[in-house]
Design a protein around this motif. Structure first.
Motif, PDB file in Angstrom:
ATOM      1  N   ARG A  65     -25.961  10.293 105.046  1.00 47.65           N
ATOM      2  CA  ARG A  65     -26.958   9.840 104.073  1.00 47.65           C
ATOM      3  C   ARG A  65     -28.291  10.557 104.246  1.00 47.65           C
TER       4      ARG A  65
ATOM      5  N   SER B  17     -35.112   7.375  99.439  1.00 49.10           N
ATOM      6  CA  SER B  17     -33.659   7.322  99.311  1.00 49.10           C
ATOM      7  C   SER B  17     -33.048   8.609  99.842  1.00 49.10           C
ATOM      8  N   CYS B  18     -31.727   8.628  99.875  1.00 54.26           N
ATOM      9  CA  CYS B  18     -31.060   9.857 100.307  1.00 54.26           C
ATOM     10  C   CYS B  18     -30.788  10.715  99.096  1.00 54.26           C
ATOM     11  N   CYS B  21     -28.289   8.013  95.204  1.00 54.27           N
ATOM     12  CA  CYS B  21     -28.401   7.120  94.054  1.00 54.27           C
ATOM     13  C   CYS B  21     -29.185   7.762  92.928  1.00 54.27           C
ATOM     14  N   ILE B  84     -28.019   0.100  97.829  1.00 48.43           N
ATOM     15  CA  ILE B  84     -28.220  -0.907  98.861  1.00 48.43           C
ATOM     16  C   ILE B  84     -29.530  -0.667  99.619  1.00 48.43           C
ATOM     17  N   CYS B  85     -29.979   0.572  99.689  1.00 49.91           N
ATOM     18  CA  CYS B  85     -31.275   0.838 100.342  1.00 49.91           C
ATOM     19  C   CYS B  85     -32.397   0.145  99.603  1.00 49.91           C
ATOM     20  N   GLY B 114     -24.327  -1.116  96.286  1.00 53.19           N
ATOM     21  CA  GLY B 114     -23.455   0.059  96.358  1.00 53.19           C
ATOM     22  C   GLY B 114     -24.152   1.184  97.072  1.00 53.19           C
ATOM     23  N   CYS B 115     -23.379   1.973  97.779  1.00 52.75           N
ATOM     24  CA  CYS B 115     -23.960   3.107  98.484  1.00 52.75           C
ATOM     25  C   CYS B 115     -22.978   4.254  98.339  1.00 52.75           C
ATOM     26  N   ALA B 116     -23.133   5.133  97.402  1.00 54.65           N
ATOM     27  CA  ALA B 116     -24.116   5.090  96.345  1.00 54.65           C
ATOM     28  C   ALA B 116     -23.677   4.147  95.221  1.00 54.65           C
TER      29      ALA B 116
HETATM   30  S1  SF4 Z   1     -27.846   3.308  98.774  1.00 55.93           S
HETATM   31 FE1  SF4 Z   1     -26.740   4.916  99.884  1.00 55.93          FE
HETATM   32  S2  SF4 Z   1     -26.477   6.572  98.403  1.00 55.93           S
HETATM   33 FE2  SF4 Z   1     -28.054   5.214  97.601  1.00 55.93          FE
HETATM   34  S3  SF4 Z   1     -29.974   6.110  98.271  1.00 55.93           S
HETATM   35 FE3  SF4 Z   1     -29.351   4.590  99.808  1.00 55.93          FE
HETATM   36  S4  SF4 Z   1     -28.195   5.722 101.347  1.00 55.93           S
HETATM   37 FE4  SF4 Z   1     -28.340   7.003  99.526  1.00 55.93          FE
END
Ligand code: SF4
Lengths: 361, 148
Positions: A65, B17-18, B21, B84-85, B114-116
């Motif tokens: 991530r 975020s990563c 998403c 979910i973040c 959800g992730c993502a």
């Molecule tokens: S929920 Fe998961 S995919 Fe979405 S921004 Fe956070 S770490 Fe990234």
């Protein structure tokens, strides 16, 4: 003569062309930029420090991530580094599978970038078409790994999922038909008059500067430096025949050209890999805890990334460190901005293909 | 959903975020999912937006930016936390720079897990947000045009 007026314009962190937050203070003289001062940290989470709280197996899910675009490669880089600490060789089939997923990541990342670029110069139909093609790659990812963005398909010692013969063949067929469509799309990028006028001469980074600022990836290759970490032969890249795409025009158009041709190279690599993939196991078991240190280099869509891990014999690693390609390319960006016009800033930033979330971690 | 009562304009901001998403939010706009068929338009101007989609948790640097964007939006407004973040910090919860989900900073109306988060669930979240928007609008009318 009227004196030109100096002003400072903040750019970002929230801006329509930026998919991710980064902030630049642009010092302008009338419309010309004379200095760009970046400030970062909007996406900083301190992911590396989390290694204190997650053991080395769990951490794999964290490092994926780091960034949602290259999530596969981040997971893989970390696994390769830990595997090196354990001194294990993963099975050949796993190497090929990783390679196929890597190239699929590159294709989807470059298509994503082309779409964003089209959006930035206001060609919406092209943006939509690029992303439509990208969805096909994501469908393949979903069929083979179960995820669209985060795959969790790597494991220390190999991969967790295999692909059947039929699936691989299906993918190649899909890529064959996609190739024609992508060619039609990319012809617009390369030969359309209006696109060319926007990109030609944009953000020139000479070969000397590229070396001086340590540019990596397509940014460097567009400045005529033929270097690609894949040629060091990690995974099974040594068995595959592919070219390093370079251009000596050093501008935005060259970067576009390099990325477009890399898509076709990647499709080619996948074709060869599917032909050559050996049968066998997809992972080997790992016993004990990592002790020692290792680092791994690999070529991401945006350039070379470095992963470093250090273990101390317990299940918690001492240190994990990642150096991402955008971090090094930012230096080049700051240096190509001066001299250009304010209206071109968005496009300039995009030509380096920034990925802020992996840079700031 | 029987029919959309309004064509909502959405704005999207990437917290810490990563960007997994984020690209899914963008994917919603593109031909496969195509939220524009519901009249949803992505805008870059907070003053134009009805719905704010935020991905990622909140860190010390982006906190003020999120607050600012939220305060610039006109009433009635709805906030959707995507991923979910954004809901509670997710995988990054234990990171020292993450305060937690978006609701630690501004009020959140819809949570999309959800992730993502998958595009389908993001669209579902937006549809729910439209209902809430309508409700808020009705309440505002009852109070004579005031939000609170
Ligand atoms: S929920 Fe998961 S995919 Fe979405 S921004 Fe956070 S770490 Fe990234």
């Amino acid at each position: 003569m009227i004196m030109s007026k100096r002003s400072v314009i903040p750019f970002g962190p929230q801006h329509p062309v930026l998919p991710e937050p980064i902030h630049l203070d642009l010092v302008l003289e009338d419309e010309k930029i004379i200095e760009a001062i970046p400030s970062i940290g909007y996406v900083h989470r301190r992911l590396e420090k989390l290694i204190d709280k997650r053991d080395f197996k769990d951490y794999l899910y964290v490092i994926e991530r780091l960034c949602g675009i290259c999530s596969f490669m981040h997971g893989m880089g970390y696994c390769e580094a830990v595997e090196r600490v354990f001194d294990t060789e993963i099975p050949d089939r796993a190497k090929y599978l990783r390679m196929i997923w890597c190239e699929m990541s590159r294709i989807h990342s470059h298509l994503l970038w082309l779409g964003l670029l089209a959006d930035a110069f206001g060609f919406d139909a092209l943006f939509m078409q690029c992303w439509r093609m990208r969805e096909k790659v994501l469908d393949m990812f979903e069929a083979s790994t179960g995820g669209r963005v985060i795959f969790s398909v790597n494991t220390i010692g190999g991969v967790r999922k295999d692909m059947s013969k039929d699936m691989l063949k299906g993918f190649v067929n899909e890529f064959n038909s996609m190739e024609k469509e992508i060619r039609r799309l990319t012809d617009v990028f390369l030969h359309d008059y209006s696109v060319e006028t926007r990109l030609r001469g944009l953000g020139i980074l000479t070969k000397e500067d590229a070396l001086r600022f340590g540019a990596v990836g397509p940014m460097m290759r567009a400045s005529s430096i033929a270097q690609d970490t894949r040629k060091t032969g990690y995974l099974a890249y040594n068995d595959i025949d592919f070219d390093i795409i370079t251009s000596d025009e050093c501008d935005g158009y060259a970067r576009c050209f390099v990325r477009i041709n890399e898509i076709f190279q990647s499709i080619n690599i996948i074709r060869q890999a599917v032909e050559k993939i050996p049968d066998g196991q997809i992972s080997v078991p790992i016993k004990g805890n990592p002790d020692g240190e290792a680092f791994v280099r690999l070529e991401q869509p945006r350039g070379e990334a470095i992963y470093y891990v250090k273990g101390n014999g317990t299940k918690f690693l001492d240190r994990v460190r990642v150096r991402t390609p955008t971090f090094t390319n930012l230096t080049s960006l700051i240096n190509i901005l001066p001299g250009s016009e304010l209206a071109d800033v968005g496009l300039q930033i995009l030509t380096i293909d920034p990925c802020v979330s992996c840079t700031e971690r | 959903m029987s029919k959309m009562k309004k064509s909502p304009w959405i704005m999207h901001y990437d917290g810490a975020s990563c960007n997994g998403c984020d690209i899914e939010v963008l994917a919603c706009l593109t031909p496969l999912y195509d939220v524009e068929r519901f009249g949803v338009i992505n805008t870059g101007n907070p003053k134009h937006a009805d719905i704010l989609l935020i991905t990622g948790g909140i860190n010390t640097q982006c906190e003020s930016v999120v607050k600012q964007i939220y305060s610039q939006m006109a009433e009635p407004k709805v906030v959707v936390a995507v991923g979910i973040c954004a809901c509670n910090g997710g995988v990054f919860k234990d990171c020292y720079n993450i305060k937690g989900g978006v609701d630690t900073t501004i009020p959140v109306d819809v949570y999309v897990p959800g992730c993502a988060a998958r595009p389908e669930s993001i669209i579902d979240g937006v549809v729910k947000a439209v209902d809430i928007l309508e409700e808020k609008y009705e309440n505002m009318k009852k109070k004579g045009g005031k939000a609170h």
